[in-house]
Write a protein that holds these residues in place. Structure first.
Motif, PDB file in Angstrom:
ATOM      1  N   LEU A 290       9.028 -40.543 -33.552  1.00 32.85           N
ATOM      2  CA  LEU A 290       7.898 -39.652 -33.339  1.00 32.85           C
ATOM      3  C   LEU A 290       6.948 -40.265 -32.315  1.00 32.85           C
ATOM      4  O   LEU A 290       6.193 -41.190 -32.618  1.00 32.85           O
ATOM      5  CB  LEU A 290       7.165 -39.400 -34.666  1.00 32.85           C
ATOM      6  CG  LEU A 290       7.969 -38.625 -35.717  1.00 32.85           C
ATOM      7  CD1 LEU A 290       7.225 -38.605 -37.044  1.00 32.85           C
ATOM      8  CD2 LEU A 290       8.252 -37.207 -35.242  1.00 32.85           C
ATOM      9  N   GLY A 291       6.983 -39.744 -31.113  1.00 32.46           N
ATOM     10  CA  GLY A 291       6.089 -40.213 -30.062  1.00 32.46           C
ATOM     11  C   GLY A 291       4.847 -39.353 -29.962  1.00 32.46           C
ATOM     12  O   GLY A 291       4.216 -39.294 -28.903  1.00 32.46           O
ATOM     13  N   LEU A 292       4.484 -38.695 -31.054  1.00 30.91           N
ATOM     14  CA  LEU A 292       3.341 -37.793 -31.096  1.00 30.91           C
ATOM     15  C   LEU A 292       2.081 -38.535 -31.521  1.00 30.91           C
ATOM     16  O   LEU A 292       2.146 -39.586 -32.160  1.00 30.91           O
ATOM     17  CB  LEU A 292       3.592 -36.665 -32.104  1.00 30.91           C
ATOM     18  CG  LEU A 292       4.866 -35.839 -31.944  1.00 30.91           C
ATOM     19  CD1 LEU A 292       5.063 -34.944 -33.167  1.00 30.91           C
ATOM     20  CD2 LEU A 292       4.810 -35.007 -30.672  1.00 30.91           C
ATOM     21  N   LYS A 293       0.918 -37.970 -31.204  1.00 30.62           N
ATOM     22  CA  LYS A 293      -0.332 -38.447 -31.772  1.00 30.62           C
ATOM     23  C   LYS A 293      -0.361 -38.065 -33.256  1.00 30.62           C
ATOM     24  O   LYS A 293       0.213 -37.051 -33.670  1.00 30.62           O
ATOM     25  CB  LYS A 293      -1.526 -37.784 -31.066  1.00 30.62           C
ATOM     26  CG  LYS A 293      -1.651 -38.122 -29.595  1.00 30.62           C
ATOM     27  CD  LYS A 293      -2.283 -39.473 -29.386  1.00 30.62           C
ATOM     28  CE  LYS A 293      -2.602 -39.689 -27.908  1.00 30.62           C
ATOM     29  NZ  LYS A 293      -3.234 -41.004 -27.665  1.00 30.62           N
ATOM     30  N   ALA A 294      -1.044 -38.877 -34.060  1.00 28.00           N
ATOM     31  CA  ALA A 294      -1.106 -38.598 -35.502  1.00 28.00           C
ATOM     32  C   ALA A 294      -1.722 -37.237 -35.781  1.00 28.00           C
ATOM     33  O   ALA A 294      -1.352 -36.576 -36.764  1.00 28.00           O
ATOM     34  CB  ALA A 294      -1.896 -39.696 -36.208  1.00 28.00           C
ATOM     35  N   ASN A 295      -2.656 -36.781 -34.920  1.00 30.56           N
ATOM     36  CA  ASN A 295      -3.269 -35.482 -35.170  1.00 30.56           C
ATOM     37  C   ASN A 295      -2.353 -34.306 -34.820  1.00 30.56           C
ATOM     38  O   ASN A 295      -2.733 -33.153 -34.960  1.00 30.56           O
ATOM     39  CB  ASN A 295      -4.614 -35.354 -34.443  1.00 30.56           C
ATOM     40  CG  ASN A 295      -4.541 -35.666 -32.959  1.00 30.56           C
ATOM     41  OD1 ASN A 295      -3.458 -35.673 -32.376  1.00 30.56           O
ATOM     42  ND2 ASN A 295      -5.684 -35.943 -32.352  1.00 30.56           N
ATOM     43  N   GLN A 296      -1.132 -34.620 -34.356  1.00 32.72           N
ATOM     44  CA  GLN A 296      -0.132 -33.573 -34.107  1.00 32.72           C
ATOM     45  C   GLN A 296       0.915 -33.512 -35.213  1.00 32.72           C
ATOM     46  O   GLN A 296       1.757 -32.608 -35.203  1.00 32.72           O
ATOM     47  CB  GLN A 296       0.569 -33.838 -32.770  1.00 32.72           C
ATOM     48  CG  GLN A 296      -0.358 -33.811 -31.553  1.00 32.72           C
ATOM     49  CD  GLN A 296       0.353 -34.245 -30.279  1.00 32.72           C
ATOM     50  OE1 GLN A 296       0.994 -35.290 -30.244  1.00 32.72           O
ATOM     51  NE2 GLN A 296       0.247 -33.449 -29.231  1.00 32.72           N
ATOM     52  N   TYR A 297       0.866 -34.446 -36.149  1.00 36.73           N
ATOM     53  CA  TYR A 297       1.911 -34.541 -37.169  1.00 36.73           C
ATOM     54  C   TYR A 297       1.990 -33.296 -38.052  1.00 36.73           C
ATOM     55  O   TYR A 297       3.082 -32.816 -38.370  1.00 36.73           O
ATOM     56  CB  TYR A 297       1.677 -35.772 -38.056  1.00 36.73           C
ATOM     57  CG  TYR A 297       2.248 -37.068 -37.506  1.00 36.73           C
ATOM     58  CD1 TYR A 297       2.579 -37.225 -36.169  1.00 36.73           C
ATOM     59  CD2 TYR A 297       2.443 -38.167 -38.348  1.00 36.73           C
ATOM     60  CE1 TYR A 297       3.092 -38.410 -35.678  1.00 36.73           C
ATOM     61  CE2 TYR A 297       2.962 -39.368 -37.865  1.00 36.73           C
ATOM     62  CZ  TYR A 297       3.289 -39.483 -36.537  1.00 36.73           C
ATOM     63  OH  TYR A 297       3.802 -40.662 -36.064  1.00 36.73           O
ATOM     64  N   ALA A 298       0.850 -32.781 -38.491  1.00 34.36           N
ATOM     65  CA  ALA A 298       0.867 -31.665 -39.440  1.00 34.36           C
ATOM     66  C   ALA A 298       1.570 -30.440 -38.870  1.00 34.36           C
ATOM     67  O   ALA A 298       2.201 -29.679 -39.614  1.00 34.36           O
ATOM     68  CB  ALA A 298      -0.562 -31.312 -39.847  1.00 34.36           C
ATOM     69  N   ALA A 299       1.468 -30.250 -37.558  1.00 32.88           N
ATOM     70  CA  ALA A 299       2.077 -29.077 -36.920  1.00 32.88           C
ATOM     71  C   ALA A 299       3.506 -29.325 -36.450  1.00 32.88           C
ATOM     72  O   ALA A 299       4.132 -28.437 -35.868  1.00 32.88           O
ATOM     73  CB  ALA A 299       1.223 -28.630 -35.734  1.00 32.88           C
ATOM     74  N   ALA A 300       4.036 -30.531 -36.715  1.00 31.47           N
ATOM     75  CA  ALA A 300       5.337 -30.905 -36.160  1.00 31.47           C
ATOM     76  C   ALA A 300       6.529 -30.417 -36.982  1.00 31.47           C
ATOM     77  O   ALA A 300       7.666 -30.533 -36.523  1.00 31.47           O
ATOM     78  CB  ALA A 300       5.419 -32.428 -36.022  1.00 31.47           C
TER      79      ALA A 300
END
Length: 324
Positions: free
Chosen positions: A73-83
């Motif tokens: 997961l190369g996403l920001k933590a604030n993008q996790y919920a929508a992933a």
């Protein structure tokens, strides 16, 4: 072994390039000009350790990839919920989620002995939205000590560091960790399996919790903050309070505040990721960095007045940014 990199930005693409060089079947999930450049010309890594070029699969549609063994997961933590919708097509029964994020991870108390075992941290996993999108049983923690940037679409500039420490939430040395670590090492990266990964989390957090919000509030680089006497003293107070919370939760990061400051000074005129996001008008990744530690301080009955004050002002800044 099949690996998908969800969020193949500066860090994700760097990891994907290393794994591809090791012979792993890598699928980069990216978007925009970066994706188009990778598809057309491949992915280039520029580094003092040696430049190289790879040609991994790249797409913006996880449905085209299908189930893989590991998702980085190369996403920001604030993008996790929508992933969740992006992750779901990549999963089979035993797919691992390598959660490479700043701050306190959503799985922090999973499997941790004691009265807080399996407790959900509201500021990190509000209403359980993250743990529903990314099941905790699949999570392997990852603390990133590398610095990279996208120099231009399809080109990653490696600035420093090659270490990606990983670890199971319950502290075991699992087969899935060994498999992923071996592939990373074969690709020229460091990937130690840490039985006490939470200590690593707090070591990195010591810097993030101070420099990230201060840089956003002041627009200053890390070196500028260190050179300013009052700002440096503020950093020391924030780091001290952070270590007190870590200690109350049973963690003993093996690094001094002065050593952590010295490392920040060596970074020079570097803009933190939070300042870079601010300049791009993006939401700031501060809930998992500051607000989470304040929540943990309340749980552990530790007084953190400096973190609370800086966190409140930084949160107000973020509200103004997202409302604009």
């Amino acid at each position: 072994m099949r690996v998908a990199v969800l969020g193949a930005g500066a860090i994700g693409a760097y990891v994907g390039a290393g794994l591809h060089r090791a012979g792993v079947e890598v699928h980069l999930i990216a978007r925009g000009a970066h994706l188009r450049a990778i598809r057309t010309s491949g992915l280039k890594v520029l580094s003092a350790r040696g430049d190289f070029e790879v040609h991994p699969y790249a797409t913006d549609n996880p449905e085209e990839v299908g189930p893989v063994d590991h998702v980085f997961l190369g996403l920001k933590a604030n993008q996790y919920a929508a992933a969740g919708p992006m992750v779901k097509p990549l999963l089979h029964d035993t797919t691992t989620l390598i959660t490479a994020q700043n701050g306190i991870p959503y799985w922090y108390f999973h499997g941790l002995p004691g009265p807080l075992r399996d407790r959900r941290i509201e500021s990190v996993d509000p209403g359980g939205t993250v743990s529903r999108a990314l099941p905790v049983r699949r999570a392997v923690g990852c603390v990133v000590y590398a610095a990279t940037e996208i120099e231009q679409p399809g080109v990653i500039r490696h600035l420093e560091g090659t270490r990606f420490s990983i670890g199971e939430p319950d502290g075991t040395t699992s087969v899935r960790c060994k498999e992923f670590s071996a592939a990373m090492v074969a690709g020229g990266l460091k990937c130690p399996i840490e039985p006490d990964l939470r200590d690593d989390i707090w070591i990195k957090l010591m810097g993030n919790i101070a420099f990230n919000p201060i840089s956003a509030l002041s627009r200053a680089t890390m070196a500028s903050i260190c050179r300013h006497r009052e700002a440096r003293e503020l950093v020391v107070r924030m780091m001290t309070e952070t270590l007190e919370v870590a200690s109350a939760l049973g963690c003993t990061p093996r690094i001094s505040i002065e050593r952590r400051l010295a490392g920040a000074e060596r970074a020079g005129e570097h803009k933190t990721s939070t300042l870079q996001d601010l300049e791009k008008g993006k939401p700031l990744e501060l809930d998992v960095i500051v607000k989470a530690v304040v929540e943990l301080a309340d749980l552990a009955d530790v007084q953190v007045p400096t973190l609370r004050a800086i966190g409140a002002v930084a949160d107000l800044l973020n509200e103004q940014l997202t409302a604009a």
